[in-house]
Design an enzyme around this catalytic site. Sequence first.
Site, PDB file in Angstrom:
ATOM      1  N   LYS A  23     -42.183  28.024   0.815  1.00  0.00           N
ATOM      2  CA  LYS A  23     -41.054  28.396   1.681  1.00  0.00           C
ATOM      3  C   LYS A  23     -40.943  27.422   2.847  1.00  0.00           C
ATOM      4  O   LYS A  23     -39.868  26.914   3.147  1.00  0.00           O
ATOM      5  CB  LYS A  23     -41.304  29.818   2.217  1.00  0.00           C
ATOM      6  CG  LYS A  23     -40.444  30.204   3.399  1.00  0.00           C
ATOM      7  CD  LYS A  23     -40.748  31.621   3.881  1.00  0.00           C
ATOM      8  CE  LYS A  23     -41.908  31.724   4.831  1.00  0.00           C
ATOM      9  NZ  LYS A  23     -41.632  31.339   6.216  1.00  0.00           N
ATOM     10  N   ASN A  24     -42.085  27.162   3.505  1.00  0.00           N
ATOM     11  CA  ASN A  24     -42.042  26.376   4.740  1.00  0.00           C
ATOM     12  C   ASN A  24     -41.848  24.887   4.489  1.00  0.00           C
ATOM     13  O   ASN A  24     -41.759  24.115   5.428  1.00  0.00           O
ATOM     14  CB  ASN A  24     -43.285  26.631   5.591  1.00  0.00           C
ATOM     15  CG  ASN A  24     -43.253  28.032   6.176  1.00  0.00           C
ATOM     16  OD1 ASN A  24     -42.208  28.681   6.150  1.00  0.00           O
ATOM     17  ND2 ASN A  24     -44.381  28.491   6.680  1.00  0.00           N
ATOM     18  N   ARG A  95     -36.001  31.596  11.937  1.00  0.00           N
ATOM     19  CA  ARG A  95     -36.551  30.658  12.939  1.00  0.00           C
ATOM     20  C   ARG A  95     -36.585  29.227  12.437  1.00  0.00           C
ATOM     21  O   ARG A  95     -36.363  28.278  13.191  1.00  0.00           O
ATOM     22  CB  ARG A  95     -38.000  31.060  13.200  1.00  0.00           C
ATOM     23  CG  ARG A  95     -38.251  31.907  14.333  1.00  0.00           C
ATOM     24  CD  ARG A  95     -39.718  31.763  14.705  1.00  0.00           C
ATOM     25  NE  ARG A  95     -39.865  30.757  15.718  1.00  0.00           N
ATOM     26  CZ  ARG A  95     -39.707  30.993  16.997  1.00  0.00           C
ATOM     27  NH1 ARG A  95     -39.405  32.191  17.419  1.00  0.00           N
ATOM     28  NH2 ARG A  95     -39.841  30.023  17.868  1.00  0.00           N
ATOM     29  N   ASP A 119     -40.658  36.662  18.367  1.00  0.00           N
ATOM     30  CA  ASP A 119     -40.658  37.400  17.108  1.00  0.00           C
ATOM     31  C   ASP A 119     -41.957  38.164  16.992  1.00  0.00           C
ATOM     32  O   ASP A 119     -42.759  38.175  17.921  1.00  0.00           O
ATOM     33  CB  ASP A 119     -40.403  36.479  15.913  1.00  0.00           C
ATOM     34  CG  ASP A 119     -41.467  35.409  15.756  1.00  0.00           C
ATOM     35  OD1 ASP A 119     -42.566  35.565  16.342  1.00  0.00           O
ATOM     36  OD2 ASP A 119     -41.218  34.427  15.049  1.00  0.00           O
TER      37      ASP A 119
END
Length: 427
Positions: A23-24, A95, A119
């Site tokens: 994902k990142n 984010r 967050d």
Amino acid sequence: MAERFRVVGGTALRGEVAVWGAKNSALKLMAVALLAVGRTRLTNVPAILDVTIMAELLRRLGCTVDYDAPSGVVEIDVPEKIGHRADYDLVRALRASTAVLGPLVARTGSADVAVPGGDAIGSRGLDLHAAGLEALGASVHVTHGFLVAEAPRGLDGAEIRLDFPSVGATENVLTAAVLARGTTRLENAAREPEIADIAAMLTSMGAQISGAGTSVIEVHGVDSLTAIEHAVVPDRIAAGTWAFAASATRGDVEVVGANSDHLVAALELVEASGATVTDTPRGFRVDSGGRRPRAFDVATLPYPGFPTDLQPFALACNAVAEGSAMITENLFEARFRTVQELNRLGAETRIDGHHVMVHGVERLSGAPVEASDIRAGAALVIAGLVADGVTTVSGAQHIDRGYAGFAESMQGLGADVTREPDDDPFL
Ligand code: EPU
């Protein structure tokens, strides 16, 4: 309609599970696409909501984006002229959308990116991102909730030293420096495999980068980059999740598509818990031998240290281990939310500043709990597997943001994990 995971305790996870691209990395590579006019094709992209949000952000900048989630392909058509604004509704939801900062300043000479608020896992500022862009010659200020970076005459290479090896700041400096005039030397850079992945894609696009994956990165700016095809690096955090899940549940799991070289610190601790870790032709295998895990101490650190994103899983594993352990969180101040929820399941823990002492118990006891973020949520599902009776984990949407088809993956390993409507009338 809100959903929750329903977990029936008592199953040792057995079999094989696949991991997709990280994902990142995928989200950042989508931002990298902005640097080249034309059609970029990303493969091995995970099927998660965050990719949909990033696709929407790129569309608002003027790109055409096709996301075929089942096949893991994202195609991004970037026109000559693009916008330079990332709206608050998208940044608040994701984010990682601040990753467009570097590419937008480099391509358009200006970027207006909404400042994300706090967050569930901590304050996470943008000061290092701003300082890096200022060093490259941009003027940066915050106005009406937006971080505005301007470099109408382009950027100039510079020597930059980050005060802390921030992943996001390293990425924004790297993606800005590739089109700057001259050479940039970035010291104390983050070394995560996702940074090396971004650099690999930029290099195929024509950028000149050396040292990515080490703490000193050098970039020789070029005039323009070319759109290409790139496969996203495997998700080491998803892979590490399954490794700790195998140990915690006394199971035996092959993680297919994973790269154990990116998980050295984590897999050492999986071995310290008593499991055997072996590389296989398709990934790696974690076999607990059916034994209860042994307690192991953990301290999170920037890569190649133990990842903060795996800390909740180490915690869940220690909650049912033989012995006592100390978990130290060095990256995010608020990342112990899992602890209170684990205590509802009968874990014996005590928080002291950024340390948690965990005294392992033989079994946890099923109860309703709440996910506060992706990793906390997945860790609570795993805790539910080693609890007697039924555990429900509210906030399923958090888990969906990091794990495509989490319940199905669990079922494939023999677990009784399903999704159901969360009908709590007070939610
Ligand atoms: N920090 C600052 N100022 C900055 C930048 C960072 O003070 O300008 C601080 C943060 O407050 C934090 C620490 O530095 O305490 C680490 O932040 P970093 O910038 O390294 O992290 P990030 O880029 O915000 C990424 C991942 C996180 C992962 C961290 C650490 C993405 C989208 N997120 O965040 O992953 O925990 O690196 O490895 O890449 C997740 O996947 O769920 C997740 C939270």
